[in-house]
Design a protein around this motif. Sequence first.
Motif, PDB file in Angstrom:
ATOM      1  N   ARG A 132       0.713  -1.247   0.026  1.00  0.00           N
ATOM      2  CA  ARG A 132      -0.124   0.217  -0.177  1.00  0.00           C
ATOM      3  C   ARG A 132       0.822   1.201   0.272  1.00  0.00           C
ATOM      4  NH1 ARG A 132      -0.959   2.532   4.842  1.00  0.00           N
ATOM      5  NH2 ARG A 132       0.102   1.671   6.604  1.00  0.00           N
ATOM      6  N   THR A 133       0.421   2.294  -0.391  1.00  0.00           N
ATOM      7  CA  THR A 133       0.965   3.751  -0.444  1.00  0.00           C
ATOM      8  C   THR A 133       0.397   4.543   0.902  1.00  0.00           C
ATOM      9  OG1 THR A 133       0.851   3.723  -2.738  1.00  0.00           O
ATOM     10  CG2 THR A 133       1.255   5.818  -1.604  1.00  0.00           C
ATOM     11  N   ALA A 134       1.371   4.806   1.594  1.00  0.00           N
ATOM     12  CA  ALA A 134       1.072   5.336   2.758  1.00  0.00           C
ATOM     13  C   ALA A 134       1.894   6.891   2.670  1.00  0.00           C
ATOM     14  CB  ALA A 134       1.614   4.919   3.895  1.00  0.00           C
ATOM     15  N   GLN A 135       1.404   7.903   3.670  1.00  0.00           N
ATOM     16  CA  GLN A 135       1.888   9.131   3.656  1.00  0.00           C
ATOM     17  C   GLN A 135       2.960   8.996   5.298  1.00  0.00           C
ATOM     18  OE1 GLN A 135       1.822  12.389   2.656  1.00  0.00           O
ATOM     19  NE2 GLN A 135       0.562  11.814   0.849  1.00  0.00           N
ATOM     20  N   GLN A 136       4.146   9.612   4.952  1.00  0.00           N
ATOM     21  CA  GLN A 136       5.068   9.013   6.169  1.00  0.00           C
ATOM     22  C   GLN A 136       6.337  10.064   5.682  1.00  0.00           C
ATOM     23  OE1 GLN A 136       5.405   4.917   5.976  1.00  0.00           O
ATOM     24  NE2 GLN A 136       7.557   5.082   5.089  1.00  0.00           N
ATOM     25  N   PRO A 137       7.255  10.102   6.908  1.00  0.00           N
ATOM     26  CA  PRO A 137       8.512  10.801   6.615  1.00  0.00           C
ATOM     27  C   PRO A 137       9.143   9.677   5.656  1.00  0.00           C
ATOM     28  CG  PRO A 137       7.932  10.954   8.940  1.00  0.00           C
ATOM     29  CD  PRO A 137       7.052   9.778   8.219  1.00  0.00           C
ATOM     30  N   VAL A 138       9.873  10.380   4.753  1.00  0.00           N
ATOM     31  CA  VAL A 138      10.839   9.428   3.813  1.00  0.00           C
ATOM     32  C   VAL A 138      12.082  10.393   3.576  1.00  0.00           C
ATOM     33  CG1 VAL A 138       8.618   8.820   2.421  1.00  0.00           C
ATOM     34  CG2 VAL A 138       9.638  10.890   1.741  1.00  0.00           C
ATOM     35  N   ARG A 139      12.974   9.585   3.145  1.00  0.00           N
ATOM     36  CA  ARG A 139      14.519  10.106   2.914  1.00  0.00           C
ATOM     37  C   ARG A 139      14.316  10.724   1.619  1.00  0.00           C
ATOM     38  NH1 ARG A 139      18.275   5.493   4.369  1.00  0.00           N
ATOM     39  NH2 ARG A 139      19.920   7.002   4.076  1.00  0.00           N
ATOM     40  N   TRP A 140      14.974  12.107   1.534  1.00  0.00           N
ATOM     41  CA  TRP A 140      15.248  12.839   0.582  1.00  0.00           C
ATOM     42  C   TRP A 140      16.503  12.316  -0.382  1.00  0.00           C
ATOM     43  CZ3 TRP A 140      18.763  16.769  -1.066  1.00  0.00           C
ATOM     44  CH2 TRP A 140      18.306  17.406  -2.276  1.00  0.00           C
ATOM     45  N   LEU A 141      16.267  11.688  -1.672  1.00  0.00           N
ATOM     46  CA  LEU A 141      17.235  11.024  -2.654  1.00  0.00           C
ATOM     47  C   LEU A 141      18.291  10.241  -1.625  1.00  0.00           C
ATOM     48  CD1 LEU A 141      18.450  14.218  -4.410  1.00  0.00           C
ATOM     49  CD2 LEU A 141      17.014  12.289  -5.262  1.00  0.00           C
ATOM     50  N   GLY A 142      17.596   9.369  -0.699  1.00  0.00           N
ATOM     51  CA  GLY A 142      18.358   8.422   0.104  1.00  0.00           C
ATOM     52  C   GLY A 142      19.369   9.139   1.370  1.00  0.00           C
ATOM     53  N   LEU A 143      19.482  10.311   1.274  1.00  0.00           N
ATOM     54  CA  LEU A 143      20.455  10.879   2.350  1.00  0.00           C
ATOM     55  C   LEU A 143      19.623  10.927   3.627  1.00  0.00           C
ATOM     56  CD1 LEU A 143      21.099  13.967   0.080  1.00  0.00           C
ATOM     57  CD2 LEU A 143      22.602  11.946   0.556  1.00  0.00           C
ATOM     58  N   PRO A 144      20.100  11.374   4.802  1.00  0.00           N
ATOM     59  CA  PRO A 144      19.673  11.003   6.156  1.00  0.00           C
ATOM     60  C   PRO A 144      18.718  12.368   6.225  1.00  0.00           C
ATOM     61  CG  PRO A 144      22.095  11.115   6.225  1.00  0.00           C
ATOM     62  CD  PRO A 144      21.822  11.315   4.948  1.00  0.00           C
ATOM     63  N   ARG A 145      18.398  13.299   5.628  1.00  0.00           N
ATOM     64  CA  ARG A 145      17.296  14.116   5.739  1.00  0.00           C
ATOM     65  C   ARG A 145      16.076  13.621   5.416  1.00  0.00           C
ATOM     66  NH1 ARG A 145      16.214  19.238   1.801  1.00  0.00           N
ATOM     67  NH2 ARG A 145      14.247  19.979   3.089  1.00  0.00           N
ATOM     68  N   THR A 146      15.088  13.816   6.058  1.00  0.00           N
ATOM     69  CA  THR A 146      13.880  13.154   5.819  1.00  0.00           C
ATOM     70  C   THR A 146      12.851  14.557   5.652  1.00  0.00           C
ATOM     71  OG1 THR A 146      13.235  13.102   8.335  1.00  0.00           O
ATOM     72  CG2 THR A 146      14.143  11.176   7.235  1.00  0.00           C
ATOM     73  N   VAL A 147      11.883  14.147   4.765  1.00  0.00           N
ATOM     74  CA  VAL A 147      10.611  15.174   4.460  1.00  0.00           C
ATOM     75  C   VAL A 147       9.423  14.160   4.484  1.00  0.00           C
ATOM     76  CG1 VAL A 147      12.199  16.434   3.113  1.00  0.00           C
ATOM     77  CG2 VAL A 147      11.158  14.850   1.806  1.00  0.00           C
ATOM     78  N   GLN A 148       8.258  15.144   4.617  1.00  0.00           N
ATOM     79  CA  GLN A 148       7.335  14.454   4.480  1.00  0.00           C
ATOM     80  C   GLN A 148       6.655  14.142   3.073  1.00  0.00           C
ATOM     81  OE1 GLN A 148       5.518  13.417   7.159  1.00  0.00           O
ATOM     82  NE2 GLN A 148       3.646  12.624   6.104  1.00  0.00           N
ATOM     83  N   GLY A 149       6.319  12.685   2.801  1.00  0.00           N
ATOM     84  CA  GLY A 149       5.893  12.470   1.577  1.00  0.00           C
ATOM     85  C   GLY A 149       5.272  10.813   1.428  1.00  0.00           C
ATOM     86  N   GLN A 150       5.256  10.579   0.371  1.00  0.00           N
ATOM     87  CA  GLN A 150       4.425   9.101   0.124  1.00  0.00           C
ATOM     88  C   GLN A 150       5.576   7.994  -0.059  1.00  0.00           C
ATOM     89  OE1 GLN A 150       1.385   8.872  -2.882  1.00  0.00           O
ATOM     90  NE2 GLN A 150       0.822  11.194  -2.536  1.00  0.00           N
TER      91      GLN A 150
END
Length: 186
Positions: free
Chosen positions: A119-137
Amino acid sequence: MPLPFLTADSAFDAHEDGDEVLAHADQDRWRRPYRPGPWRVAGAALLLLLAAFMLLATMIIAFAGAGALAVVCSVAALSVIGAALRLLVAGIWVSPKGLRLVGFLRTRSLAWGEIAEVRTAQQPVRWLGLPRTVQGQALTVAGRDGAQLPVLLTDHNADFLARAEAFDRATDAVEAWAEEYRAVSA
């Protein structure tokens, strides 16, 4: 004039006659349900450019007479080429057998029978695989035994950054494969 045979999107185009079987449409092969994104392709292109310079340096070193150093440089260039190719292969692959998560260093395969939910979920995800996280799907997978498996795809990874429609198509395709083949394997 669109040239659908040049794009990976032609696999998603519906044909009027469903009986048409193409020679290359082997359903038993592992296939990626999306095209590699521009960030992934740009990273691989930069690695291949670096490898080209390394091979040029190898040739100059070989002509200078330092054979052992030329071998070291050529091995380093070949390892950079291998890294570029592995970067392009990384991603999610599906087949009637199951789901394959290909990473840069390791590959993990799951049979459809081991998967309880995709399933697809809204959650914090890593930006370009880096340690920084952003809100995304994120496209997530839950195992039959209740184990939460690693995130398959995110809308902020190297394949889908700034490509929301491509992310939606890819997640829909993986979810459709899961629905079809989990029912068969159950």
